[in-house]
Design an enzyme around this catalytic site. Structure first.
Site, PDB file in Angstrom:
ATOM      1  N   ARG A 112     -18.302  16.399   7.683  1.00 64.15           N
ATOM      2  CA  ARG A 112     -17.217  15.416   7.820  1.00 64.15           C
ATOM      3  C   ARG A 112     -16.972  15.218   9.307  1.00 64.15           C
ATOM      4  NH1 ARG A 112     -13.594  12.221   8.752  1.00 64.15           N
ATOM      5  NH2 ARG A 112     -11.882  11.660   7.330  1.00 64.15           N
ATOM      6  N   GLU A 125     -12.576   4.352   2.027  1.00 64.10           N
ATOM      7  CA  GLU A 125     -13.294   5.065   0.977  1.00 64.10           C
ATOM      8  C   GLU A 125     -14.312   4.179   0.260  1.00 64.10           C
ATOM      9  OE1 GLU A 125     -13.142   8.178   0.462  1.00 64.10           O
ATOM     10  OE2 GLU A 125     -11.350   8.731   1.597  1.00 64.10           O
ATOM     11  N   ARG A 152     -16.816  21.655   3.697  1.00 58.13           N
ATOM     12  CA  ARG A 152     -17.548  20.710   4.533  1.00 58.13           C
ATOM     13  C   ARG A 152     -17.508  21.195   5.975  1.00 58.13           C
ATOM     14  NH1 ARG A 152     -14.490  15.127   3.266  1.00 58.13           N
ATOM     15  NH2 ARG A 152     -12.813  16.450   4.065  1.00 58.13           N
TER      16      ARG A 152
END
Length: 201
Positions: free
Chosen positions: A75, A83, A127
């Site tokens: 990320r 999104e 992440r």
């Protein structure tokens, strides 16, 4: 006595030779050069983590392969894009698709990428949190270098995302905020769409 005088003369001759050659010059040409070379080698070592680019997930998330061969989700910190692959369908929108397509195109020829970590190097979703670089740069705080080689910065500079602070990972926030403001003012990328603007209100 003759033997003693002989060694005294040899000692004097050796001292004269050393003075003639120049001891300081000799030391400078050997030891100090070696130290300099050692420092040069150290300065060339990278502070970034080299990874293999695998694919784009969306505008601000990618998959990479680390040195162990494991695939990791990265990320990009300091930014946010609309999104496009959220589990909640209502969160996905066409601007997210555009942002995702932009990142895909930006990294289409990427082989090796370089990760720079901040205070936190991962999140609750397992992440990796990182600033993603196209090149193995030495000065990660040089403004020109950031604009040209940091993927996070390129995305917001060209209007496909915004700067967003995620405490405590804020090392490059000032630069990313500036680039966002400039893109907004220039009406470039997705800033030309009112719908994109409305996402951040």
């Amino acid at each position: 006595m003759k033997t003693q005088n002989k060694w005294q003369r040899i000692g004097i001759i050796l001292i004269a030779i050393m003075i003639g050659v120049g001891v300081p010059e000799y030391l400078n040409s050997k030891n100090i050069t070696s130290v300099k070379n050692s420092n040069d080698s150290f300065s060339q070592e990278s502070n970034l983590d080299a990874v293999k680019f695998i694919r784009t997930v969306d505008g601000d998330t990618i998959i990479v392969e680390d040195k162990t061969g494991e695939h990791k989700r990265v990320r990009m910190i300091g930014i946010d894009t609309p999104e496009s692959v959220a589990k909640e369908e209502e969160r996905n929108n066409k601007y997210g698709v555009m942002a995702s397509d932009y990142t895909k195109e930006l990294l289409s020829n990427a082989g090796t990428l370089y990760l720079e970590y901040d205070v936190d190097s991962d999140d609750q979703y397992d992440r990796i949190l990182a600033y993603v670089w196209l090149e193995d740069v030495k000065d990660t705080f040089d403004e020109k270098t950031i604009e040209e080689a940091m993927v996070n910065a390129i995305i917001v500079k060209n209007g496909y995302g915004i700067a967003k602070s995620y405490e405590p990972t804020v090392a490059h926030d000032n630069t990313l905020q500036r680039l966002t403001a400039e893109a907004d003012e220039s009406n470039i990328g997705l800033w030309q769409y009112e719908g994109f603007r409305n996402l951040w209100e």
